[in-house]
Design a protein around this motif. Structure first.
Motif, short mmCIF file in Angstrom:
data_model
loop_
_atom_site.label_atom_id
_atom_site.label_comp_id
_atom_site.label_asym_id
_atom_site.label_seq_id
_atom_site.Cartn_x
_atom_site.Cartn_y
_atom_site.Cartn_z
N PRO A 96 36.21 -9.17 10.23
CA PRO A 96 37.39 -8.55 10.84
C PRO A 96 38.72 -9.12 10.34
O PRO A 96 39.77 -8.51 10.57
N GLU A 97 38.70 -10.24 9.65
CA GLU A 97 39.94 -10.88 9.20
C GLU A 97 40.61 -10.05 8.10
O GLU A 97 39.95 -9.46 7.25
N GLU A 98 41.94 -10.05 8.13
CA GLU A 98 42.71 -9.42 7.07
C GLU A 98 42.44 -10.15 5.75
O GLU A 98 42.06 -11.32 5.75
N GLU A 99 42.67 -9.49 4.65
CA GLU A 99 42.35 -10.06 3.34
C GLU A 99 43.05 -11.39 3.09
O GLU A 99 42.44 -12.33 2.58
N SER A 100 44.31 -11.52 3.47
CA SER A 100 45.03 -12.77 3.23
C SER A 100 44.42 -13.91 4.04
O SER A 100 44.30 -15.04 3.54
#
Length: 181
Positions: A96-100
Motif C-alpha cells: 500500500p505504500e507510495e513509491e517514494s
C-alpha cells in the motif's frame, strides 16, 4: 559485512529446505526470521507455516518480523546466521505504500544488510516467470519483488536458483548484468 546468500526460485521448488540446510552448515546460531503473519481464518496458510516450523531444529531461535526487518539486521551479532523466509512475504506488507516511501524502505533494508556483520540467507520468490498479472496490485508486487531481488543479488556473495528440486549456483554459472538499476 557478513556473508549474504540469496536463494530464489518458484513456488514449492525447495527454496526454504535448501536455505535451511545452508543455515545448518554455517555452524552458527541460527535465527529464523519469519516474515509471514498467522491468519487465524486461513487454515491452509496455518498448515504451511506449521510445516516450516516442524522442519526447523528446536535450537533455532525464531523471530516473527513482518515489517522491521532492517532493525533486526542492525542488532544481530556476527555470531548468528539469519535465515529470512521470505522476502516476498515481507514486501507484501508494504504494497500500500507510495513509491517514494517504498524506495526509502527498500534502501533502509539494503543499507542495514550491508552494515550487518551476521551472515544471512534470504529466501525470495521468483514471480515474473508467468504472465503479466491482470490487476495493478499483482503487477506492483511482481515489479517491486523483481527489483528488490535483483538489488539483493548484486550484493550477495552467492545466489542459488532452486527449481524442480534442483539447485543451481548462479554465481558460478551466470554472468551478472551489473548494477544498472
Amino acid at each position: 559485512m557478513g556473508q549474504i546468500i540469496l536463494v530464489t526460485g518458484p513456488a514449492r521448488s525447495g527454496k526454504s529446505e535448501w536455505a535451511e540446510s545452508l543455515a545448518q552448515q554455517t555452524g552458527k546460531s541460527v535465527v529464523y526470521v519469519a516474515t509471514a503473519t498467522l491468519d487465524p481464518q486461513d487454515r491452509e496458510w496455518q498448515q504451511r507455516i506449521a510445516a516450516h516450523q516442524q522442519r526447523r531444529p528446536a535450537s533455532w531461535q525464531t523471530l516473527e518480523v513482518s515489517a522491521e526487518l532492517a532493525a533486526t539486521l542492525r542488532v544481530t551479532p556476527a555470531s548468528d546466521c539469519l535465515l529470512v523466509d521470505s522476502l516476498g512475504t515481507w514486501l507484501a506488507n508494504f504494497l500500500p505504500e507510495e513509491e517514494s516511501q517504498w524506495q526509502a524502505i527498500q534502501a533502509e533494508l539494503l543499507e542495514s544488510l550491508a552494515q550487518t556483520e551476521a551472515d544471512s540467507i534470504w529466501v525470495a520468490e521468483e514471480t515474473g516467470w508467468g504472465v503479466v498479472p491482470a490487476y495493478p496490485m499483482g503487477r506492483l508486487f511482481r515489479d517491486r519483488l523483481g527489483n528488490l531481488v535483483r538489488r539483493l543479488s548484486a550484493i550477495a556473495h552467492r545466489v542459488d536458483l532452486v527449481t524442480g528440486g534442483y539447485v543451481l549456483n548462479l554465481s558460478q554459472l551466470g554472468t551478472p548484468l551489473g548494477d544498472r538499476l
